[in-house]
Design an enzyme around this catalytic site. Structure first.
Site, PDB file in Angstrom:
ATOM      1  N   GLY A  59       0.787  -1.235   0.000  1.00 20.75           N
ATOM      2  CA  GLY A  59       0.000   0.000   0.000  1.00 20.75           C
ATOM      3  C   GLY A  59       0.815   1.280   0.000  1.00 20.75           C
ATOM      4  N   LEU A  83      -8.474  -8.485 -13.841  1.00 25.66           N
ATOM      5  CA  LEU A  83      -9.877  -8.067 -13.791  1.00 25.66           C
ATOM      6  C   LEU A  83     -10.605  -8.501 -15.059  1.00 25.66           C
ATOM      7  CD1 LEU A  83      -9.030  -4.581 -12.342  1.00 25.66           C
ATOM      8  CD2 LEU A  83     -10.357  -6.347 -11.163  1.00 25.66           C
ATOM      9  N   ASN A  85      -4.158   2.571 -13.324  1.00 18.70           N
ATOM     10  CA  ASN A  85      -3.280   1.532 -12.760  1.00 18.70           C
ATOM     11  C   ASN A  85      -1.844   2.029 -12.832  1.00 18.70           C
ATOM     12  OD1 ASN A  85      -2.520  -1.086 -11.788  1.00 18.70           O
ATOM     13  ND2 ASN A  85      -1.911  -1.627 -13.876  1.00 18.70           N
ATOM     14  N   HIS A 109       2.041   0.422 -13.270  1.00 20.47           N
ATOM     15  CA  HIS A 109       2.717  -0.820 -13.660  1.00 20.47           C
ATOM     16  C   HIS A 109       4.216  -0.547 -13.764  1.00 20.47           C
ATOM     17  CE1 HIS A 109       3.204  -4.765 -15.459  1.00 20.47           C
ATOM     18  NE2 HIS A 109       4.048  -4.198 -16.315  1.00 20.47           N
ATOM     19  N   GLU A 149      -7.502  -4.954 -22.138  1.00 23.88           N
ATOM     20  CA  GLU A 149      -6.220  -5.604 -22.386  1.00 23.88           C
ATOM     21  C   GLU A 149      -5.311  -5.415 -21.169  1.00 23.88           C
ATOM     22  OE1 GLU A 149      -2.294  -5.256 -25.161  1.00 23.88           O
ATOM     23  OE2 GLU A 149      -4.005  -3.984 -25.664  1.00 23.88           O
ATOM     24  N   ASP A 203      -2.634  -4.522 -18.767  1.00 28.80           N
ATOM     25  CA  ASP A 203      -1.532  -3.545 -18.856  1.00 28.80           C
ATOM     26  C   ASP A 203      -1.481  -2.891 -20.235  1.00 28.80           C
ATOM     27  OD1 ASP A 203      -0.760  -4.249 -16.243  1.00 28.80           O
ATOM     28  OD2 ASP A 203       0.496  -5.870 -16.979  1.00 28.80           O
TER      29      ASP A 203
HETATM   30  C1  GAR Z   1       4.095  -1.371  -7.186  1.00 30.25           C
HETATM   31  O1  GAR Z   1       5.463  -1.450  -7.409  1.00 30.25           O
HETATM   32  C2  GAR Z   1       3.335  -1.441  -8.492  1.00 30.25           C
HETATM   33  O2  GAR Z   1       4.059  -0.874  -9.544  1.00 30.25           O
HETATM   34  C3  GAR Z   1       3.174  -2.916  -8.668  1.00 30.25           C
HETATM   35  O3  GAR Z   1       2.924  -3.405  -7.378  1.00 30.25           O
HETATM   36  C4  GAR Z   1       3.611  -2.597  -6.436  1.00 30.25           C
HETATM   37  C5  GAR Z   1       2.674  -2.255  -5.315  1.00 30.25           C
HETATM   38  O4  GAR Z   1       3.353  -1.577  -4.298  1.00 30.25           O
HETATM   39  N1  GAR Z   1       2.096  -3.215  -9.550  1.00 30.25           N
HETATM   40  C6  GAR Z   1       2.107  -4.200 -10.423  1.00 30.25           C
HETATM   41  O5  GAR Z   1       3.031  -4.961 -10.552  1.00 30.25           O
HETATM   42  C7  GAR Z   1       0.858  -4.301 -11.282  1.00 30.25           C
HETATM   43  N2  GAR Z   1       1.043  -5.209 -12.355  1.00 30.25           N
HETATM   44  P1  GAR Z   1       2.552  -0.889  -3.123  1.00 30.25           P
HETATM   45  O6  GAR Z   1       1.548  -1.913  -2.587  1.00 30.25           O
HETATM   46  O7  GAR Z   1       3.600  -0.563  -2.119  1.00 30.25           O
HETATM   47  O8  GAR Z   1       1.867   0.323  -3.674  1.00 30.25           O
END
Ligand code: GAR
Length: 220
Positions: free
Chosen positions: A19, A100, A114, A116, A150, A152
């Protein structure tokens, strides 16, 4: 999904883990850098560390445990109802590690962001840092994008680009990328809440100008 003029835009943030992006956005709202209201934080994992961070910030939290649903479709429909109860103008995926359904992405399309950890369209999916290293790339980064069906694949809003150093490994890259995440995600959310960032016909626009495929790029 429309706020009346007198009301601040309402943001719902979906998390699965740490988070830290949720926290960066919520802090920007609490510091009034973003003129909005955090309507709630939803986690699909009851033990997500981000839940206690949100509660410590005085934010409303909800849990929807995906393991209690027989299908992805049922989970996503229950999730839509939970989000709708919070009357959002913007839904933010912040480390929400669930694929999703099209029903979900279509429902919130244009109001769903989102983050990524790659320079999309490069490296959709998992293990992005190691894949950038294995490919011998000399730069890497992170993207905030609108979510479409799609995975990402929706139009990019903003990217942070960092150099890959000779001494880098996946862990080091991940740590430097996270610093950038906490900068660019609040920027994108602020733009959206100010009505400056929007999606139309599978393209992203900032101040009425169509964004390039990369989105706005910040280099460090
Ligand atoms: C982040 O690094 C985000 O870029 C990645 O999850 C992490 C969550 O960190 N998201 C993905 O890989 C989505 N495909 P957080 O819970 O500390 O925000």
């Amino acid at each position: 999904m429309q706020a009346s003029e007198a009301e601040k835009p309402r943001i719902v943030i979906l998390i699965s883990g740490n988070g830290s992006n949720m926290q960066a956005i919520a802090e920007a709202v609490q510091n009034q850098e973003i003129d909005a209201e955090i309507a709630g934080i939803i986690s699909n994992r009851p033990q997500a560390e981000g839940l206690s961070k949100a509660q410590a910030m005085g934010l409303h939290t909800d849990i929807i445990d995906h393991t209690l649903y027989v299908s992805r479709e049922e989970f996503d429909h229950a999730l839509i109802r939970m989000i709708e109860d919070l009357k959002p103008d913007l839904v933010v995926l912040a480390g929400f590690m669930r694929i999703l359904t099209a029903d979900f992405t279509r429902y919130f399309e244009g109001n769903l962001l989102n983050i990524h950890p790659s320079l999309l369209p490069k490296y959709q999916g998992l293990n992005t840092h190691q894949r950038a290293l294995d490919a011998g790339d000399n730069e890497h980064g992170v993207t905030v994008h609108f979510v479409t069906e799609e995975l990402d694949g929706g139009p990019n809003a903003i990217q942070a680009v960092i150099p890959i150093l000779d001494i880098d490994n996946a862990k080091a890259l991940q740590q430097r990328i996270q610093i950038q995440e906490h900068i660019i995600y609040p920027i994108a959310v602020k733009w959206f809440c100010e009505g400056r960032l929007n999606m139309n016909g599978q393209l992203a626009f900032l101040d009425g100008q169509e964004l390039p495929t990369s989105g706005i790029q910040l280099h460090s």
